[in-house]
Every structure is written in structure tokens, then in C-alpha cells.
Design a protein around this motif. Structure first.
Motif, short mmCIF file in Angstrom:
data_model
loop_
_atom_site.label_atom_id
_atom_site.label_comp_id
_atom_site.label_asym_id
_atom_site.label_seq_id
_atom_site.Cartn_x
_atom_site.Cartn_y
_atom_site.Cartn_z
N SER A 22 0.82 -1.22 0.00
CA SER A 22 0.00 0.00 0.00
C SER A 22 0.85 1.27 0.00
O SER A 22 0.51 2.25 -0.65
CB SER A 22 -0.93 0.01 1.22
OG SER A 22 -1.82 -1.08 1.20
N GLY B 83 -1.89 5.70 0.21
CA GLY B 83 -1.52 4.36 0.64
C GLY B 83 -2.26 3.95 1.90
O GLY B 83 -2.67 2.79 2.05
N ARG C 261 -5.70 2.83 0.89
CA ARG C 261 -5.67 1.48 0.30
C ARG C 261 -5.56 0.43 1.40
O ARG C 261 -6.22 -0.62 1.35
CB ARG C 261 -4.50 1.36 -0.68
CG ARG C 261 -4.70 2.15 -1.98
CD ARG C 261 -3.63 1.79 -3.01
NE ARG C 261 -2.31 2.26 -2.61
CZ ARG C 261 -1.84 3.48 -2.91
NH1 ARG C 261 -2.60 4.34 -3.58
NH2 ARG C 261 -0.62 3.82 -2.53
N LEU C 262 -4.72 0.71 2.39
CA LEU C 262 -4.57 -0.22 3.50
C LEU C 262 -5.87 -0.33 4.30
O LEU C 262 -6.25 -1.43 4.75
CB LEU C 262 -3.43 0.26 4.42
CG LEU C 262 -3.09 -0.64 5.61
CD1 LEU C 262 -2.61 -2.00 5.13
CD2 LEU C 262 -2.02 0.02 6.48
#
Length: 472
Positions: free
Chosen positions: A426, A435, A438-439
Motif C-alpha cells: 500500500s 496508501g 488502500r490499507l
């Protein structure tokens, strides 16, 4: 069970539990979480000092859990056969050695090696504690008090509170190397307590004679288990099509391991018994997905607060404090109530809610919103750990309680490996807000799966029965 090394009379509570065992049990069980939590605020300073991006420093997390995932069930089985004292002393002594190596490490490679040593060194604490609990239950003829199980959970949560803040303070005063040097005095105290307090023999299964123990060790099974686990974890830590051979190796080693264990007279992991214990298997699966969320937050969110939101390591540790303080309070309150299902349902719902809030965060979000996320995460942090621990205590074969407890940690660390892989994928070179989002989506999926595993698990009702652990 024989008495402790000293000849002093036992100091017991009203259930008959030997309270002298609590200090080594508690300290031994927290050596792993203290190193887990401290490193969460040290990753960025280490990366800056050694010129390593976050995609490389994540190996400092993965290395410890790789070693611990492998070592916990192995050490647990040895404890089942020969008692906790010797393994506790050897393992905690290794923690001190790892502290020295990490403090003097000249590069990232040596630092990762120190984390591997720490992983193996912290393997004995939790299985030894569970074996001692079972041993005391056998000696007194009564289940160990639920208050002791709660104390173990609260001790881990307390250390998790102290860890990020202590890590920030150590980094401010002595640099990131001080976070490794801390292990030297901790290990010395743990070894001393083990020498003074732990029984000389406390095996929960089989004789502790050296010949008997060696004959009951399934070394081929352990080797195949190690090959399977290492291949699988290496694949998970860096998911990429070019590493397909690692998944194949894990599958081949797993098949060979199953064949070996089904034929062995004294298997390392009795697959016949484990395969017939569906509730325990579901508990292990639930631990895996629950800890994907927990560890992704612990490491991924911490890195984002420093790089994506601009906090110092010390302030990043302060932001995490509300989570752990909430977890302590939740553990204390819920630990005095029977029942597991309600804890797990609430824990999964809390993870889902916190992930949804994470998706709203940006680099300019107010600090109170970061604290809110930590507070919400504190609820599942306190409930899941206690509920999973209680589930294994009552679902596992008493003769294999230490190795079963070790397997619980192995599945939890499998979750941490998935979390580490997801964090590295991510973030890439930098822990930015994109990121982190996304995580958060990955964490949300794991939280929903944890909720479904709990909703459809009918066997949890038996763990909620009156004979379950209550407060003592």
C-alpha cells in the motif's frame, strides 16, 4: 507439579493459585508485545538513519513475527513435554543477546537478524504461562481463575500503551538504538524471576525425563512445519507473481507435513485431534483475520501519522495511547464477565467502524480525529485478545495447551505477515494518505470476514457456558 526453586511456602489466592508465578508469567508474556509496540514508532527513524525505505524497514516487523510464528508451537510442544522452566530461561536469555546485537548493529541486515533473535527469544513466555495455568488447575483441582487470564491480557495491553510512548522517549534521548538496548535489563529481570519462581518440573504432558522427551519429539514433523511456514510467510511478505515458487514450496511442504503427522506415533501437531476440533480451528482462523486488522493499524497507521501527517515519533506514540488505554479498561471490565461471542461480535464491529473512519482521514485532518480512530480501535483491541485467549484455553486438549497456545500466536503472526505485506504494497516508498486509504480497505475486508466467522460459529455457545472463566 513440584514447588518452585525456593523452599518458601506457597502464597495462594482464594482459588489456590500460586501467586508467586505471576511475575515471571507476566514479564515473559510481554517481552514480545513490548518489542512489537516500540518498533512501530522506530521504523521511520531507523529508515532515515540507515537510508532504507519503508518497503525495506517493514522487514524489521516481519522478521520478528516470522521467527515467532515458527518458534511458538515448537517451544510450546517442548514445554508440554518437559515443563516451562528450562525453555523460559533459555528463551529470555536470548532476548538479552538480541538486545546487544541490535544495539550494536551497523546496518539494516544485522538489525533484521537481531529481530529474528528477538522473535525466537520471546517464544516461551506465552506458552509457558498457559502451561503454568493448566498445571495449577491440575494441582488445585479447579480451573485457574479468570482474573489470571485477564491479568495476562491486561499486561499485554499495558505494555502496548507504554511501548509507543516509551519508544518515542528512548528515541528522543538515546536514538533508535536505545529501543534495542532496553531488552538487556528486561531479559536479566525475566531470567532472575524464572530462576527464583518457576517450578523445576511442570510438564503438562508426558514425562520430563530427557530420554522420554527426546523420543517424543517429532523432529521430521517440526522440520516440515518450518519449511511450510517459512515458505508461506516469505511469499506473503512480498506478494509478486515471480515468487510463485514459494507458494508451491509451501503447498508441497504442507502436504508432506500432513502425511508425516498422520503417520507419526507422537506427532508434533496431532492433526487427527486438531482436525476433529472444529471450534479450535475456527478460533485460529478468526485470530488470523482479526490480527490482520490489528497489526495493519499498529504499523501502517503509525507510519502514516509520521510521514503522511507529519507527527514526530514521540507524538505518534501519544496518538496511539488512547487505543491502548481503552483496551486496558475494556479488558478489565469484560474480563469479569463470562462469554466469548459478545466480545468477538463487538470487537469485529469496532474494527469495521474504525476502518470506515480511517477512510475519511487526510494529511490535514485535525488531531482529534486521529485520536478518535485510536479510541475506537481500543475496543476490539481489548476484547479480541481476551476472547481468543479464553477460547483456546477451554477448546484445546489440556495435554497440549502450551503448543495450542503457541499455534494461536502463530496464526496471529500469520495475520501480522499479511498486514506487513499489505502495508508494504500500500505504501511503497512513502507512507502517504493514498496508501493509508488502500490499507484501510484491506483492513475493512478482514474486519467483515472476522464478523462473519463469529456470526456463523455456533460452537461459541459452549465457551459461554457457566464453567467458563470468571473473575477471581
Amino acid at each position: 507439579m513440584t514447588d518452585a526453586a525456593t523452599d518458601a511456602p506457597r502464597t495462594t489466592d482464594r482459588t489456590g493459585f500460586d501467586r508467586r508465578l505471576l511475575p515471571p508469567m507476566l514479564l515473559g508474556s510481554v517481552l514480545n508485545p513490548v518489542n512489537s509496540s516500540i518498533i512501530s514508532v522506530a521504523l521511520v527513524p531507523i529508515g532515515r538513519a540507515l537510508g532504507a525505505p519503508s518497503s525495506q524497514t517493514v522487514w524489521l516487523v516481519s522478521a520478528l513475527y516470522l521467527a515467532t510464528s515458527l518458534g511458538q508451537p515448537v517451544v510450546g510442544r517442548l514445554i508440554d513435554l518437559s515443563g516451562p522452566r528450562r525453555l523460559f530461561l533459555l528463551s529470555t536469555g536470548l532476548v538479552g543477546v538480541a538486545g546487544v546485537v541490535g544495539t550494536l548493529a551497523p546496518n539494516l541486515g544485522v538489525l533484521i537478524a537481531a529481530r529474528v533473535l528477538l522473535g525466537f527469544g520471546t517464544c516461551a513466555g506465552y506458552p509457558a504461562s498457559m502451561a503454568l495455568l493448566r498445571g495449577e488447575a491440575k494441582r488445585t483441582g479447579r480451573d485457574s481463575p479468570g482474573g489470571v487470564l485477564t491479568a495476562l491480557s491486561v499486561a499485554n495491553q499495558t505494555i502496548a500503551v507504554i511501548g509507543p510512548l516509551l519508544g518515542g522517549l528512548l528515541i528522543a534521548v538515546g536514538g533508535w538504538r536505545a529501543t534495542f538496548a532496553l531488552n538487556v535489563p528486561l531479559a536479566a529481570v525475566a531470567v532472575l524471576l524464572g530462576l527464583l519462581r518457576l517450578p523445576k518440573q511442570a510438564a503438562t504432558g508426558g514425562s520430563s525425563e530427557s530420554g522420554s522427551v527426546s523420543s517424543r519429539l517429532d523432529l521430521p514433523g517440526m522440520g516440515l512445519f518450518a519449511a511450510m511456514l517459512v515458505s508461506l510467510l516469505l511469499f506473503l511478505m512480498n506478494l509478486h507473481p515471480r515468487d510463485w515458487y514459494l507458494a508451491l514450496l509451501a503447498a508441497v511442504a504442507g502436504a508432506a507435513f500432513a502425511v508425516r503427522e498422520l503417520r507419526a506415533a507422537t506427532p508434533f501437531i496431532d492433526l487427527r485431534v486438531l482436525g476433529g476440533n472444529t471450534p479450535l480451528l475456527v478460533t485460529y482462523g478468526r485470530a488470523l483475520v482479526a490480527y490482520v486488522v490489528a497489526y495493519a493499524f499498529l504499523y501502517g497507521f503509525s507510519q502514516w501519522t509520521e510521514e503522511g501527517h507529519g507527527l514526530t515519533p514521540f507524538h505518534a506514540g501519544l496518538v496511539q495511547m488512547p487505543m491502548f488505554l481503552t483496551a486496558i479498561g475494556v479488558s478489565i471490565v469484560s474480563g469479569r464477565r463470562r462469554g466469548v461471542r459478545g466480545k468477538l461480535l463487538t470487537g469485529a464491529a469496532g474494527q469495521i467502524a474504525a476502518c470506515l473512519v480511517m477512510l475519511t482521514l487526510t494529511g490535514t485532518s485535525p488531531l482529534w480525529l486521529l485520536v478518535l480512530v485510536a479510541l475506537v480501535f481500543g475496543v476490539p483491541q481489548g476484547l479480541n485478545n481476551l476472547a481468543l485467549q479464553n477460547s483456546v484455553y477451554f477448546q484445546a486438549d489440556p495435554e497440549r495447551i502450551a503448543s495450542s497456545a503457541g499455534l494461536l500466536r502463530t496464526f496471529a503472526y500469520l495475520g501480522s505477515m499479511v498486514a506487513s505485506s499489505a502495508t508494504a504494497a500500500s505504501f511503497g516508498q512513502r507512507a502517504d494518505t493514498g496508501g493509508m486509504h488502500r490499507l484501510a480497505w484491506i483492513m475493512l475486508g478482514a474486519g467483515v470476514l472476522s464478523l462473519l466467522l463469529t456470526v456463523f460459529d455456533r460452537a461459541l455457545g459452549r465457551t459461554d457456558a457457566p464453567e467458563g472463566p470468571a473473575a477471581a
